[in-house]
Design a protein around this motif. Structure first.
Motif, PDB file in Angstrom:
ATOM      1  N   UNK A 170       8.805  -4.626   8.893  1.00  0.00           N
ATOM      2  CA  UNK A 170      10.202  -5.080   9.523  1.00  0.00           C
ATOM      3  C   UNK A 170      10.719  -6.392   8.923  1.00  0.00           C
ATOM      4  N   UNK A 171       9.826  -7.336   8.627  1.00  0.00           N
ATOM      5  CA  UNK A 171      10.389  -8.514   7.960  1.00  0.00           C
ATOM      6  C   UNK A 171      10.961  -8.467   6.525  1.00  0.00           C
ATOM      7  N   UNK A 172      10.098  -7.176   5.633  1.00  0.00           N
ATOM      8  CA  UNK A 172      10.493  -7.080   4.382  1.00  0.00           C
ATOM      9  C   UNK A 172      11.678  -6.376   4.272  1.00  0.00           C
ATOM     10  N   UNK A 173      12.347  -6.078   5.375  1.00  0.00           N
ATOM     11  CA  UNK A 173      13.871  -5.503   5.439  1.00  0.00           C
ATOM     12  C   UNK A 173      14.756  -6.753   4.763  1.00  0.00           C
ATOM     13  N   UNK A 174      14.303  -7.805   5.009  1.00  0.00           N
ATOM     14  CA  UNK A 174      14.952  -9.203   4.844  1.00  0.00           C
ATOM     15  C   UNK A 174      14.643  -9.850   3.733  1.00  0.00           C
ATOM     16  N   UNK A 175      13.273  -9.612   3.460  1.00  0.00           N
ATOM     17  CA  UNK A 175      12.666 -10.412   2.237  1.00  0.00           C
ATOM     18  C   UNK A 175      11.529  -9.581   1.920  1.00  0.00           C
ATOM     19  N   UNK A 176      11.659  -9.040   0.616  1.00  0.00           N
ATOM     20  CA  UNK A 176      10.429  -7.971   0.158  1.00  0.00           C
ATOM     21  C   UNK A 176       9.243  -8.716  -0.067  1.00  0.00           C
ATOM     22  N   UNK A 177       9.208 -10.208  -0.190  1.00  0.00           N
ATOM     23  CA  UNK A 177       7.921 -10.811  -0.424  1.00  0.00           C
ATOM     24  C   UNK A 177       7.366 -11.370   0.980  1.00  0.00           C
ATOM     25  N   UNK A 178       7.981 -11.070   2.096  1.00  0.00           N
ATOM     26  CA  UNK A 178       7.554 -11.572   3.307  1.00  0.00           C
ATOM     27  C   UNK A 178       5.957 -11.195   3.356  1.00  0.00           C
ATOM     28  N   UNK A 179       5.347 -12.269   4.098  1.00  0.00           N
ATOM     29  CA  UNK A 179       4.004 -11.827   4.601  1.00  0.00           C
ATOM     30  C   UNK A 179       3.128 -11.434   3.222  1.00  0.00           C
ATOM     31  N   UNK A 180       3.462 -11.963   2.095  1.00  0.00           N
ATOM     32  CA  UNK A 180       2.963 -11.710   0.901  1.00  0.00           C
ATOM     33  C   UNK A 180       2.243 -12.692   0.078  1.00  0.00           C
ATOM     34  N   UNK A 181       1.694 -13.671   0.839  1.00  0.00           N
ATOM     35  CA  UNK A 181       1.103 -15.035   0.495  1.00  0.00           C
ATOM     36  C   UNK A 181      -0.005 -14.730  -0.230  1.00  0.00           C
ATOM     37  N   UNK A 182      -0.111 -15.924  -1.296  1.00  0.00           N
ATOM     38  CA  UNK A 182      -1.059 -15.740  -2.284  1.00  0.00           C
ATOM     39  C   UNK A 182      -2.260 -16.740  -1.826  1.00  0.00           C
ATOM     40  N   UNK A 183      -3.326 -16.349  -1.343  1.00  0.00           N
ATOM     41  CA  UNK A 183      -4.340 -17.000  -0.747  1.00  0.00           C
ATOM     42  C   UNK A 183      -5.197 -17.739  -1.886  1.00  0.00           C
TER      43      UNK A 183
ATOM     44  N   UNK B 231      13.605  -7.779  17.696  1.00  0.00           N
ATOM     45  CA  UNK B 231      13.125  -6.709  17.201  1.00  0.00           C
ATOM     46  C   UNK B 231      11.590  -7.034  17.190  1.00  0.00           C
ATOM     47  N   UNK B 232      11.167  -8.454  16.965  1.00  0.00           N
ATOM     48  CA  UNK B 232       9.816  -8.753  16.686  1.00  0.00           C
ATOM     49  C   UNK B 232       9.113  -8.745  18.193  1.00  0.00           C
ATOM     50  N   UNK B 233       9.960  -9.196  19.328  1.00  0.00           N
ATOM     51  CA  UNK B 233       9.752  -9.052  20.479  1.00  0.00           C
ATOM     52  C   UNK B 233       9.347  -7.727  21.183  1.00  0.00           C
TER      53      UNK B 233
ATOM     54  N   UNK C  45       8.507  -5.135  19.183  1.00  0.00           N
ATOM     55  CA  UNK C  45       7.311  -4.611  18.451  1.00  0.00           C
ATOM     56  C   UNK C  45       6.065  -5.415  19.356  1.00  0.00           C
ATOM     57  N   UNK C  46       6.156  -6.599  19.498  1.00  0.00           N
ATOM     58  CA  UNK C  46       4.974  -7.082  20.423  1.00  0.00           C
ATOM     59  C   UNK C  46       4.652  -6.431  21.563  1.00  0.00           C
ATOM     60  N   UNK C  47       5.808  -5.936  22.466  1.00  0.00           N
ATOM     61  CA  UNK C  47       5.740  -5.480  23.896  1.00  0.00           C
ATOM     62  C   UNK C  47       5.067  -3.831  23.670  1.00  0.00           C
ATOM     63  N   UNK C  48       5.733  -3.628  22.637  1.00  0.00           N
ATOM     64  CA  UNK C  48       5.319  -1.984  22.353  1.00  0.00           C
ATOM     65  C   UNK C  48       3.716  -1.835  21.706  1.00  0.00           C
ATOM     66  N   UNK C  49       3.142  -2.967  21.357  1.00  0.00           N
ATOM     67  CA  UNK C  49       1.676  -2.983  20.917  1.00  0.00           C
ATOM     68  C   UNK C  49       0.792  -3.595  21.629  1.00  0.00           C
ATOM     69  N   UNK C  50       1.350  -4.297  22.757  1.00  0.00           N
ATOM     70  CA  UNK C  50       0.174  -5.058  23.472  1.00  0.00           C
ATOM     71  C   UNK C  50       0.069  -4.194  24.871  1.00  0.00           C
TER      72      UNK C  50
END
Length: 247
Positions: A129-142, A199-201, A203-208
């Motif tokens: 979902x986030x990568x629709x707006x930013x292809x690098x979302x949640x791709x942090x370098x640890x 949309x994130x909310x 997703x949360x409601x559908x997963x919990x």
């Protein structure tokens, strides 16, 4: 999640022995305090003077203002060298022979990284979902790619690896805050951000499950690299006190 969130089982595996004499490579006071509380005697090496000053008041912790590329101690001093979440901050070509030099025969260099585990379905959906707006979302370098240096080091020819699962409870508000903290949020106008958070909310409601919270999974990647002094270019003289490791 705190990057110093180390399960007791993992810490025992990484530190190997009870009451070990350890060299900890640190950037703050959290890890030395945790090691001291677990009963270890710790020399904490840091290049931050403020951190060193704070550690001077912690029981069984001796601060050392230096870097691991040039450890200012005699050889054969420690059973374990431990570094959590920081190995990539150092010049390992210079640091690894130094760390091998200060380890006793039979000792090890332990290193660990806490990274998010994106294999859980709801986390994969959030990332998509986030990568629709930013292809690098949640791709942090640890920085955990630096662990491979231990696999290839002639100073540490034997390496053990383990991974521990760590869970963080996440509420609906926590998930919204996580999204707001993403760099992509700064590039959205108020309407776009509100739509994304909605949309994130959903997703949360559908997963919990009703009455529960989601749990965000992490993997704690752990390496133990066992020292060999055969490849050191300078001589290392083993005192009698350096030949045995207490069990």
């Amino acid at each position: 999640m705190s990057r110093n969130a180390l399960p007791a089982e993992a810490l025992d595996w990484l530190t190997v022995w009870h009451g070990a004499r350890m060299l900890a490579l640190v950037g703050d006071t959290a890890l030395p305090r945790r090691l001291s509380a677990a009963g270890h005697t710790v020399v904490a090496i840091t290049d931050d003077a403020a951190t060193a000053a704070k550690l001077s008041h912690v029981d069984r912790v001796t601060p050392l203002l230096a870097r691991p590329e040039a450890v200012p101690t005699d050889p054969i001093q420690f059973e374990v060298v431990y570094c959590h979440q920081r190995l990539h901050h150092y010049d390992l070509d210079a640091a690894l022979p130094q760390l091998a030099r200060v380890l006793r025969p039979g000792g090890c260099l332990s290193a660990s990284y806490l990274i998010r585990d994106d294999s859980v379905p709801w986390v994969r959906r959030l990332a998509a979902l986030l990568r629709r707006f930013d292809p690098m979302a949640m791709k942090g370098d640890y920085g955990h790619e630096s662990l491979k240096a231990l696999d290839n080091s002639k100073y540490f020819p034997e390496v053990d690896q383990r991974a521990f699962r760590v869970w963080q409870t996440v509420t609906r508000d926590d998930l919204a805050a996580l999204v707001r903290a993403q760099p992509l949020a700064r590039n959205l106008d108020e309407k776009q951000l509100a739509q994304l958070l909605g949309q994130v909310g959903e997703l949360y409601d559908g997963a919990v499950r009703p009455g529960e919270s989601l749990r965000l999974p992490f993997q704690l990647l752990c390496w133990r690299a066992w020292v060999s002094h055969e490849e050191l270019t300078g001589p290392v003289h083993f005192p009698d006190s350096g030949l045995n490791i207490p069990l």
